[in-house]
Every structure is written in structure tokens, then in C-alpha cells.
Design an enzyme around this catalytic site. Sequence first.
Site, mmCIF file in Angstrom:
data_model
loop_
_atom_site.group_PDB
_atom_site.id
_atom_site.type_symbol
_atom_site.label_atom_id
_atom_site.label_comp_id
_atom_site.label_asym_id
_atom_site.label_seq_id
_atom_site.Cartn_x
_atom_site.Cartn_y
_atom_site.Cartn_z
ATOM 1 N N SER A 126 4.506 -0.654 0.888
ATOM 2 C CA SER A 126 3.611 -1.300 1.862
ATOM 3 C C SER A 126 3.308 -0.395 3.049
ATOM 4 O O SER A 126 4.120 0.445 3.423
ATOM 5 C CB SER A 126 4.254 -2.586 2.405
ATOM 6 O OG SER A 126 4.561 -3.447 1.357
ATOM 7 N N GLY A 131 -0.721 -4.195 2.604
ATOM 8 C CA GLY A 131 0.436 -5.006 2.211
ATOM 9 C C GLY A 131 0.185 -5.590 0.832
ATOM 10 O O GLY A 131 0.635 -5.052 -0.182
ATOM 11 N N ILE A 157 10.357 -1.719 5.116
ATOM 12 C CA ILE A 157 11.234 -1.094 4.130
ATOM 13 C C ILE A 157 12.641 -1.688 4.215
ATOM 14 O O ILE A 157 13.418 -1.371 5.121
ATOM 15 C CB ILE A 157 11.270 0.447 4.304
ATOM 16 C CG1 ILE A 157 9.838 1.000 4.412
ATOM 17 C CG2 ILE A 157 12.040 1.092 3.152
ATOM 18 C CD1 ILE A 157 8.872 0.577 3.306
ATOM 19 N N ASP A 240 7.408 -6.640 -11.052
ATOM 20 C CA ASP A 240 7.523 -7.735 -12.032
ATOM 21 C C ASP A 240 8.978 -8.175 -12.162
ATOM 22 O O ASP A 240 9.295 -9.363 -12.163
ATOM 23 C CB ASP A 240 7.042 -7.272 -13.419
ATOM 24 C CG ASP A 240 5.519 -7.315 -13.551
ATOM 25 O OD1 ASP A 240 4.859 -7.845 -12.650
ATOM 26 O OD2 ASP A 240 5.015 -6.793 -14.566
ATOM 27 N N GLY A 340 19.581 -33.527 14.996
ATOM 28 C CA GLY A 340 19.752 -32.561 16.091
ATOM 29 C C GLY A 340 20.744 -31.471 15.752
ATOM 30 O O GLY A 340 20.563 -30.305 16.123
ATOM 31 N N GLU A 363 7.814 -9.073 -1.555
ATOM 32 C CA GLU A 363 7.620 -8.751 -2.984
ATOM 33 C C GLU A 363 6.390 -9.470 -3.533
ATOM 34 O O GLU A 363 6.350 -9.933 -4.670
ATOM 35 C CB GLU A 363 8.887 -9.018 -3.799
ATOM 36 C CG GLU A 363 9.999 -8.071 -3.353
ATOM 37 C CD GLU A 363 10.904 -7.508 -4.425
ATOM 38 O OE1 GLU A 363 10.634 -7.735 -5.611
ATOM 39 O OE2 GLU A 363 11.868 -6.823 -4.036
ATOM 40 N N THR A 365 3.168 -11.933 -1.588
ATOM 41 C CA THR A 365 3.086 -13.297 -1.041
ATOM 42 C C THR A 365 2.885 -14.282 -2.196
ATOM 43 O O THR A 365 2.464 -13.886 -3.295
ATOM 44 C CB THR A 365 1.889 -13.431 -0.080
ATOM 45 O OG1 THR A 365 0.690 -13.177 -0.846
ATOM 46 C CG2 THR A 365 1.984 -12.446 1.079
HETATM 47 N N1 CAA Z 1 2.397 -3.754 -14.852
HETATM 48 C C1 CAA Z 1 1.734 -2.659 -15.285
HETATM 49 N N2 CAA Z 1 0.432 -2.401 -14.954
HETATM 50 C C2 CAA Z 1 -0.182 -3.265 -14.138
HETATM 51 C C3 CAA Z 1 0.454 -4.419 -13.633
HETATM 52 C C4 CAA Z 1 1.793 -4.647 -14.045
HETATM 53 N N3 CAA Z 1 2.461 -5.727 -13.615
HETATM 54 N N4 CAA Z 1 -0.418 -5.094 -12.853
HETATM 55 C C5 CAA Z 1 -1.559 -4.405 -12.854
HETATM 56 N N5 CAA Z 1 -1.421 -3.297 -13.622
HETATM 57 C C6 CAA Z 1 -2.456 -2.300 -13.927
HETATM 58 C C7 CAA Z 1 -3.717 -2.990 -14.424
HETATM 59 O O1 CAA Z 1 -3.654 -3.205 -15.834
HETATM 60 C C8 CAA Z 1 -4.792 -2.014 -14.037
HETATM 61 O O2 CAA Z 1 -4.786 -0.950 -14.979
HETATM 62 P P1 CAA Z 1 -6.164 -0.394 -15.609
HETATM 63 O O3 CAA Z 1 -7.009 -0.011 -14.419
HETATM 64 O O4 CAA Z 1 -5.717 0.765 -16.435
HETATM 65 O O5 CAA Z 1 -6.751 -1.514 -16.380
HETATM 66 C C9 CAA Z 1 -4.290 -1.425 -12.730
HETATM 67 O O6 CAA Z 1 -2.864 -1.637 -12.724
HETATM 68 C C10 CAA Z 1 -4.917 -2.075 -11.519
HETATM 69 O O7 CAA Z 1 -4.684 -3.480 -11.632
HETATM 70 P P2 CAA Z 1 -5.481 -4.554 -10.771
HETATM 71 O O8 CAA Z 1 -6.941 -4.266 -10.852
HETATM 72 O O9 CAA Z 1 -5.030 -5.911 -11.184
HETATM 73 O O10 CAA Z 1 -4.997 -4.187 -9.291
HETATM 74 P P3 CAA Z 1 -5.376 -4.811 -7.888
HETATM 75 O O11 CAA Z 1 -5.666 -3.689 -6.955
HETATM 76 O O12 CAA Z 1 -6.390 -5.895 -8.045
HETATM 77 O O13 CAA Z 1 -3.986 -5.437 -7.383
HETATM 78 C C11 CAA Z 1 -2.286 -7.119 -7.170
HETATM 79 C C12 CAA Z 1 -3.282 -6.387 -8.081
HETATM 80 C C13 CAA Z 1 -1.614 -8.144 -8.066
HETATM 81 C C14 CAA Z 1 -2.948 -7.842 -6.025
HETATM 82 C C15 CAA Z 1 -1.250 -6.096 -6.649
HETATM 83 O O14 CAA Z 1 -1.830 -5.226 -5.699
HETATM 84 C C16 CAA Z 1 -0.040 -6.727 -6.022
HETATM 85 O O15 CAA Z 1 0.892 -7.123 -6.728
HETATM 86 N N6 CAA Z 1 0.028 -6.830 -4.672
HETATM 87 C C17 CAA Z 1 1.227 -7.296 -3.994
HETATM 88 C C18 CAA Z 1 2.078 -6.157 -3.576
HETATM 89 C C19 CAA Z 1 3.518 -6.525 -3.386
HETATM 90 O O16 CAA Z 1 4.104 -7.293 -4.123
HETATM 91 N N7 CAA Z 1 4.116 -5.930 -2.374
HETATM 92 C C20 CAA Z 1 5.495 -6.110 -2.149
HETATM 93 C C21 CAA Z 1 6.018 -4.993 -1.370
HETATM 94 S S1 CAA Z 1 7.634 -4.539 -1.824
HETATM 95 C C22 CAA Z 1 8.671 -5.574 -1.032
HETATM 96 O O17 CAA Z 1 8.331 -6.554 -0.454
HETATM 97 C C23 CAA Z 1 10.064 -5.159 -1.261
HETATM 98 C C24 CAA Z 1 10.993 -5.515 -0.217
HETATM 99 O O18 CAA Z 1 11.397 -4.641 0.529
HETATM 100 C C25 CAA Z 1 11.559 -6.876 -0.184
#
Ligand code: CAA
Length: 380
Positions: A126, A131, A157, A240, A340, A363, A365
Amino acid sequence: MNLTFTEEQEMTRRMVRQFAQEKVAPAIEKMEQEDRFPEEIVRQMGELGLMGMPIPEQYGGMEMDYTSYILAIHELSRVSATVGVILSVHTSVGTNPILYFGTEEQKARWVPKLASGEYLGAFAVSEAGAGSDVSGMKTTAIADGDDYILNGSKMWITNGGYADTYIVFARTSKDPGSKSISAFVVEKDTPGFTVQPKEKKMGLKGSSTCPITFEDCRIPKANRLGEEGDGFKIAMANLDAGRIGIAAQALGIAEAALDASTAYAKERKQFGKPIGQMQGIGFKLADMATSVEAARLLTYRAASLRTNGHPAGKEASMAKMFASDTAMKAAIEAVQIHGGYGFTEDYPVERYFRDAKVTQIYEGTNEIQKIVVSNHLLRG
Ligand code: CAA
């Protein structure tokens, strides 16, 4: 679907529950009051093997199934969501990217140290302006001979300042979008890499959340995971799995809120009887318990798919959003049931209330989880 745990999984649960009660619970007050990272607890988790539960023995881990690892986060989070997230981030997104996308050399170099707890892992995707929209990141990694030079900054982080290795995502070409993002391992003492002062958070006291910055930070090309341009997919694939860990953390908070409320409803008397005997309170407990049960089923269903080698991205997002909403609702009701007293630090429910909120945010929203689930449905 098998709804019971194996004997080995039950043994793991008992072991972690005992550790949480005997070692983590007594440390909570200090963590809360001083907002101090629980270094001693993390060291002890390393000794017990908890820092490398799903990591193969060949890389120094316990080679346990994913469900056992999720049980551990769940049990720890019933006592301390702070300890739960430290373990989840360290393993799911701090270690697994190297295990799954690293070369043999990279695995041998970092994974045994992470699995033993000698090293703590972190994940840096992020940014201030990126984000939810990971593809919008601006941090760059420009190739220079055998090295890359990193410039930019990352936010939120978890384990920041205590981690030894950071999985960092940066752009290796000027093209916008997801295809120019690459993943790197950056070690903590690399010149040009700085951890900034930690955030002052509403909850998860003790967990360290920091911005980090890169100023002409030179790292060897040997630290890149996968090929140039693989970064976005590496981040998504590990999120995931990571989201099942956050579901388990939220489940732990929700269960703790339910348990505290049930105990209080039996003991607290008003109008000459325990408040649990009044339907207004009894129905709240029934609703909480039903949601907790549903969150448990979704979380362990996602874990079991992973344990058995099946894709679980959709199920992980469903579990994460449902369990985190359940944690928030259960914590709100727990404070209400305690009246309370629930608004004071004398009871743990105010902590559950503060800790639950972020599970709906990090991870991905819960709005992002809905995008992930609907993409699975619509794109197939
Ligand atoms: N596994 C493998 N590949 C994937 C995938 C997955 N789960 N999801 C998408 N892809 C691939 C797609 O197939 C696509 O590939 P192609 O271009 O080859 O077809 C490519 O990645 C782009 O995919 P999208 O067009 O779907 O991507 P997008 O820009 O629209 O974004 C999103 C998708 C779901 C919104 C993603 O950006 C997302 O998950 N955002 C949230 C981010 C997040 O979870 N941040 C958390 C920060 S970490 C944290 O919080 C940790 C901590 O410290 C607690």
C-alpha cells in the site's frame, strides 16, 4: 465437507490455546498501556514453531496443514488480536511470497530464518495514494547493472520496524497498470531504506504499523521474486491466502466478545434477575452466536480448500468480509450488553470494539472483497 478437526489439528489448537492463556494474556495490559510491540511473545512463538507452521520442513517449518495454521491465528486472536495479526502478516504475506515465488536460492536464504522466528516478515504494497487500487502504486525500482534502485514510500506496514525482511512491490517500467509491478525482498538494514515513526492507532495496540521510505535504495537483482511484471499477481495470490488469516483473527475477536457477553449476562443482575434472562439480552446473544457460527464455517471452509490444494480466493474474501462484519457487530453488542462498564477499560469488550474495526479495512476493505467475489462470479 468434513466439519470436524483431526486429532493433530485439535492438539495444535490445545497447544496454542494454552500458550495464549499462559503467555499472551498476562502481557496484554503492558501491550495496551504502552502500545509496545510484544517482542518476547514473538520470540516464544518462534520457539514453539508457530512462526513457520505451514512452511515445509525442508525450509525449517513445521509442515502443518493450512487449517492448523488458521486455528493458531484464531486461538491467539481470541486472547489478543494484536498477536494474531503479527503472526498472520508474518506468515501469509511476509513469508509465503518467497516460498511460492522465490528461487531455490532465495528460499534457502530467507525462509528458514522466517520459519524459525529468527526473522520477522512484513509486506509492503500500500501507498498513501494507492490503498485499494494496488495498480496505482508509484514506488519505482529502476534497473542499474546488477541492482535495482528503489524510490518511493509505502504505508500501513504491519510489523514495520520489527521486521527483518519486507516484501516490497514497485514499478519496474513507466507503464501504468498492474503489468509493470515487480516484487522484491528488502532487508531491514539496506542503505536508503527507512522505517518512519509508527502510526497511533485506535486499536491493535502493540502491533507496529509504520510508513517506510526508499531513497535511492540499492538492492541486488537477486532479491527480485519472479519475473519483472509478476508483482501484482504475487501480491494478489498471497492476499488470497492472507485474507483467511484475517478472517480467523476477526473470528477470534467475535468469539471473545460473545464469551465475555454470555458470562456477563449470567452474572449481572437487574430487576432481580440475571440480565441474560431478559429477551432483549438473550436475543442479542442468540444473534451473535449464530453469526459467529456462520463466520467459523466460512473461515474453516476457505482454510480447508487451501489445505486440500484447491483455489480459495472467492471463499477467502467471503470469509474475511463476513467474519470481520461479525466481529464488529459482536463487539458493538458486547459493549451494549456490558452497559457503562463496557465503555471502561475494566472489561475487555472495549478492546474488542477497537480491534474489530480494522479487520473490515485491512488486507482489502470489505468493499474490495465484494469486488473480488463479484469478479469470480462474473468472470468465471
Ligand atoms: N491471483 C492471481 N492473479 C490475479 C488475482 C489473484 N487473486 N486477482 C487478479 N489477478 C490478475 C488478473 O487475472 C489480471 O490478470 P490479466 O491482466 O493477465 O488478466 C490482473 O491480475 C489484474 O487484475 P484486475 O484487473 O482484477 O486488477 P484491478 O486493478 O482491477 O484490482 C483488486 C483488483 C481486487 C481491486 C485489487 O487491486 C485488490 O485486491 N485491492 C485491494 C488491495 C489489498 O488487499 N490491500 C491490502 C494491503 S496489505 C495489508 O493490509 C496487510 C497488512 O499489513 C495487514
